[in-house]
Design a protein around this motif. Structure first.
Motif, short mmCIF file in Angstrom:
data_model
loop_
_atom_site.label_atom_id
_atom_site.label_comp_id
_atom_site.label_asym_id
_atom_site.label_seq_id
_atom_site.Cartn_x
_atom_site.Cartn_y
_atom_site.Cartn_z
N LEU A 146 36.20 35.44 35.82
CA LEU A 146 35.70 36.71 35.32
C LEU A 146 34.24 36.94 35.72
O LEU A 146 33.83 38.05 36.03
N ALA B 223 38.63 38.61 45.57
CA ALA B 223 39.08 38.60 44.17
C ALA B 223 39.51 37.20 43.76
O ALA B 223 40.12 36.47 44.54
N ARG C 271 31.90 47.19 37.11
CA ARG C 271 33.14 47.09 36.35
C ARG C 271 34.00 45.98 36.97
O ARG C 271 33.90 45.68 38.15
N THR C 272 34.83 45.40 36.16
CA THR C 272 35.76 44.37 36.61
C THR C 272 37.17 44.84 36.32
O THR C 272 37.49 45.21 35.18
N THR C 273 38.01 44.84 37.36
CA THR C 273 39.42 45.22 37.19
C THR C 273 40.25 43.95 37.15
O THR C 273 40.15 43.11 38.03
N ARG D 212 35.72 42.40 41.05
CA ARG D 212 34.49 43.07 40.62
C ARG D 212 34.26 44.31 41.48
O ARG D 212 34.30 44.22 42.72
N ASP E 66 30.93 37.26 41.00
CA ASP E 66 30.35 38.56 41.32
C ASP E 66 30.55 38.95 42.78
O ASP E 66 30.58 40.13 43.12
N PHE F 150 40.98 38.89 39.16
CA PHE F 150 39.73 39.55 38.75
C PHE F 150 39.05 40.09 40.00
O PHE F 150 38.76 39.33 40.93
N GLU G 103 30.59 45.41 31.88
CA GLU G 103 29.80 44.24 32.28
C GLU G 103 29.80 43.15 31.20
O GLU G 103 29.51 41.98 31.50
#
Length: 937
Positions: free
Chosen positions: A379, A386, A417-419, A409, A382, A407, A331
């Motif tokens: 980034l 994507a 988590r963010t991939t 979420r 939320d 990005f 986070e």
């Protein structure tokens, strides 16, 4: 077979029904004991109050009290009344307030009775004491009097006071008053001693005081009896009983309603129990089936567990083998996982990457702040799909590679988590660059044969091989029109490719907003006239920007031409410029067209985008104009935006950085604004009407006009910025203009400056001043034709008359040049549009003979470009093989213009047009070659 309800369930339901019915039948509103107790307290309060009042009456008449009427008895009654404030709970709030008000009234009356009783008893005590002392006063008064009637009357008064009954206050008062009256009569006419008079006065005063005391006591007692507390107690009981009866009625109605509801509820319970019984039987059957299925599922889960382990292994293999870098962030944006592809992209091991801030790790320090903010915003996103951005990324060895960052979420158990999916775009960028180079090459290679095709079709259409049949001529015209459209499309594609590849070079120079707007309106005036649309300029102040003049005019021309296309006949298009609140210069184009739907605004600036409305499609176009304009404005640091409502027109606007001019010193004259794209003419005259006439005439011909109202302003303007020509009025109020002109001729900087003098006659005040100082004398009123011709001759380069011949056919050029050279002109040849523009800028011609069908840039584009520079006033002969419409003729116009068709115009007609437009230059070629510029008439 349907399952039956069990006896136990039926008995329970029936018992519940009977119990509920019994409760509601036997129920009473509130608590009966509570009601009885409160009612008993009220009655006891009433009885005690009545007993107290009876004892007060007994005590008054001299009888023995049965219970007592002391202060403690009153306190006891008050305490009982206050205990009654604890009212039964079944009373509503309104009833409690009413009962409380009755209690308060009882307490007030009780307190009043106590006060009255106390007052009456005090009066009685005073009466008794005074009556007991009264005989002494009688004896004292009788002792001071001699025997006689007066003395007898005094004794009679004493007897009346002592014998009158205290219980009959009225009789007592009347007897005493009668005795006092007789005493006054007996005292009449008798001379009394001082002691006798004083004794009689005391006796009479005491008698009267006894009467007053007795009457006051009787009045207090009578008030006590009239406002009896027992009456208030009775009223309190009545109020409570009424409230209790109302509460009982409400409770009775509620009980009936509850009984009905309960009855329905019991019926519902019975129905539910029946259904439950049925469901129980079905569940039993289902359980047996589930047991069998559980056994099957258990076996299947065992197999699935083994498959899941295998799937996890495959996913891990995919993650390891993915060509895209996969980075998992916590986070706070720190790296949690770093797959092998990410290690390869960033040239960094996973051990060193884990725990580092991703943005600090991936983004180079030289990345612009705006691009860095866009990556940070992606980034932080939320919700929603994507976020995908393109940005240069930094390798551990210091290298930079283009990357696409996606990005996503992920919300699950634990913190979010963010991939981040990192895709290296190096190969794709290389392919795109190769594609762009290929498109550019193909476009250039296509344009050459298309130009030849267009020229051939133009010759065929012009009748070079003879008259064609009507159908064949229509086919040739269609082919030529579509060929020109294809050439324009290729040119626009090339412009876009240049802009996107960064190969388009901008010539950034200071530009005034007024000049950009004015030049744009001059270029599209013909199109607006054809469409019957009015063009208006609204420039506030004198804002300046730094930009490429040709490109900015191209943007404004595109926006204005689109506005004209979609404006109704009789409408207007406003081109405005002003300085915005943030200090930037804002340009806007507003039309009165049908507007643009909101859902289609995002498509306006895309390639080959056209709105789908039928009237929009009928306007034609390639759909690249706005995309090119957007790219040009973006390279200038701005962005085109549009505001529109359907049915209310549209406004396209963009803003550029303002170029702030230095503030002039106090008392300084504003310099002549220079415009390298036009000739600057300084008019020196105090006559406002003459200045307005000259400004309108010269501005229409493309000159930049500046006025100096005094000779001092003219001197300052010439010293600050040298104009291309001077038009001076010899009648200036603040000095001799010709003396100033003579001084200009003596300076090297202004020796060659053309000067046109305006005077009533050519010899007014000019003795000794002749041609060496002036280009020409112009009498007033001014001859407009002569003024324009003289200015054109004065500002041309000295030498032989120059004719620029622009034609893609070499044979045609040679024939034309031979004809013009026989007239004494110097011919300059150009085989394509770009060469023509370059030659016209390097060596300004005195006349242009132009064919429309040209390679690289066609005749329309050549004229558009020249119209935006100093060549806008150059005479033009359009000599083409195609038929020109009225719109084409308006667009193909510079200075004095002639439109000739090759197939229909004779050689003599062409030569005569050249001779007319070069009038004066051909006859003066020898003189012009030998005399200096200042001697040019």
């Amino acid at each position: 077979m349907e399952p039956r309800l069990s006896k136990r369930s039926a008995a329970l339901a029936a018992g519940a029904l009977v119990l509920l019915c019994t409760l509601f039948m036997l129920g009473r509103p509130g608590s009966t004991a509570e009601h009885d107790a409160y009612r008993t307290q009220l009655r006891q309060l009433r009885v005690a109050t009545a007993e107290l009042e009876l004892d007060v009456l007994r005590q008054r008449v001299g009888m023995r009290e049965a219970h007592g009427s002391t202060r403690d008895d009153f306190d006891a009654l008050e305490a009982r009344a206050r205990m009654l404030r604890a009212m039964p709970g079944f009373l509503p709030d309104e009833g409690m307030r009413s009962l409380t008000a009755s209690l308060d009234a009882y307490l007030r009356v009780l307190e009043g009775s106590r006060v009255l009783l106390t007052t009456a008893r005090e009066k009685d005590e005073q009466f008794a004491a005074l009556r007991e002392a009264f005989p002494k006063s009688v004896f004292a008064a009788a002792a001071t009097l001699p025997p006689g009637a007066l003395r007898d009357q005094v004794e009679t008064l004493g007897g009346d006071v002592l014998t009158a009954s205290r219980l009959h206050g009225k009789d007592f008062g009347s007897r005493v008053e009668a005795s006092l009256a007789r005493l006054d009569q007996a005292r009449q006419g008798q001379r009394l001693s001082t002691d006798a008079f004083a004794a009689l006065h005391v006796l009479v005063t005491q008698a009267r005081e006894l009467t007053v005391l007795l009457r006051s006591a009787d009045a207090s007692f009578q008030t006590l009896l009239d406002h009896s507390a027992s009456n208030e107690a009775e009223r309190l009981i009545t109020t409570y009983l009424q409230l209790q009866e109302q509460s009982q009625s409400r409770a009775e109605r509620t009980r009936i309603v509850l009984f009905g509801v309960s009855f329905l509820l019991v019926l519902y319970v019975l129905v539910v129990l029946v259904r439950l019984a049925r469901a129980s039987a079905a569940l039993g059957e289902l359980n047996r089936g589930l047991e069998a299925r559980v056994a099957e599922r258990t076996q299947a889960l065992s197999a699935a567990s083994a498959e899941a382990r295998a799937s996890d292994a495959r996913k891990a293999a995919i993650l390891e083998a993915s060509p895209d870098g996969i980075v998992v962030l916590d986070e706070a944006g720190r790296v949690v996982e770093f797959n092998p592809s990410a290690e390869g992209h960033f040239r960094l091991t996973s051990a060193r990457a884990v725990g580092a801030d991703f943005l600090a790790l991936a983004l180079p320090a030289s990345l612009p702040a705006a691009q860095r903010d866009s990556v940070h915003a992606a980034l932080q996103k939320d919700t929603g799909p994507a976020a995908r951005v393109e940005s240069p990324c930094l390798r551990a060895d210091g290298g930079v590679f283009p990357a696409e960052l996606t990005f996503a979420r992920v919300h699950g158990e634990g913190p979010p988590r963010t991939t981040v999916f990192v895709r290296d775009l190096t190969e794709r960028k290389t392919v795109e660059r190769m594609k762009n180079e290929f498109v550019s090459t193909v476009s250039h290679e296509l344009r050459t044969p298309l130009t030849s095709i267009r020229g051939s079709l133009g010759l065929l259409e012009g009748g070079i091989v003879g008259d064609l049949p009507t159908q064949a001529l229509d086919m040739v015209r269609i082919a030529r029109t579509n060929t020109e459209r294809l050439i324009r499309l290729i040119n626009e594609i090339l412009d876009l490719e240049k802009m996107e590849s960064g190969m388009l070079e901008l010539k950034l120079q200071p530009q005034t907003a007024e000049d950009l707007v004015e030049s744009t309106l001059l270029g599209v005036q013909g199109m607006a006239d054809t469409a019957h649309v009015t063009l208006r300029s609204d420039v506030e102040g004198t804002p300046q920007v730094k930009g490429d003049r040709d490109r900015l005019i191209q943007v404004l021309t595109n926006l204005v031409s689109n506005a004209v296309k979609f404006s109704p006949q009789g409408g207007s298009v406003v081109v405005a410029s002003s300085v915005a609140a943030d200090g930037r210069v804002r340009f806007s184009v507003t039309d009165q067209g049908p507007g643009i739907p909101e859902e289609k605004l995002s498509r306006l600036f895309g390639r080959f985008q056209q709105l789908d409305a039928s009237d929009t499609r009928s306007k034609g176009g390639t759909g690249l104009g706005l995309a090119i304009s957007q790219a040009i404005v973006e390279q200038h640091g701005g962005r085109i935006e549009v505001v529109s409502r359907p049915g209310h027109g549209a406004t396209f606007h963009f803003s550029l950085e303002s170029l702030r001019a230095p503030a002039p010193s106090p008392g300084a004259v504003s310099p002549v604004p220079r415009d390298e794209s036009r000739h600057n003419v300084l008019i020196v005259t105090a006559d406002a009407d003459l200045s307005a006439l000259l400004r309108g005439l010269l501005s229409h011909e493309g000159y930049r006009v500046v006025r100096a109202a005094t000779l001092a302003e003219a001197v300052q303007a010439v010293d600050t910025a040298l104009p291309d020509a001077l038009v001076v009025d010899t009648q200036m109020p603040d000095g001799h203009v010709l003396d100033w002109v003579r001084r200009l001729r003596e300076l090297p900087r202004t020796r060659e400056l053309p000067v046109l003098a305006l005077s009533g006659r050519a010899t007014d005040g000019t003795a000794g001043v002749g041609t060496p100082l002036l280009v020409d004398w112009l009498p007033r009123p001014v001859d407009e034709t002569r003024l324009l011709k003289t200015l054109r001759y004065a500002m041309r380069q000295p030498g032989q008359a120059r004719v620029l011949v622009v034609d893609d056919d070499a044979t045609t050029r040679r024939v034309l040049c031979a004809q013009f050279e026989r007239l004494g002109a110097l011919c300059i040849e150009a085989a394509d549009g770009e060469s023509a523009v370059a030659l016209a800028r390097d060596t300004p011609p005195d006349l242009i003979v132009l064919d429309v069908g040209l390679p690289r840039l066609d005749g329309f584009e050549v004229v558009d470009i020249l119209r935006q520079g100093k060549g806008r006033a150059t005479p033009l002969i359009v000599f083409t093989g195609r038929e020109l419409s009225r719109t084409d003729q308006r667009q193909l116009t510079l200075g004095i213009t002639r439109h000739l068709t090759k197939a229909r115009s004779s050689e003599e007609e062409l030569v005569n047009s050249v001779r007319e437009l070069l009038n004066g230059l051909l006859a003066r070629r020898d003189v012009a070659a030998t005399e200096p510029r200042k001697a040019l008439p």
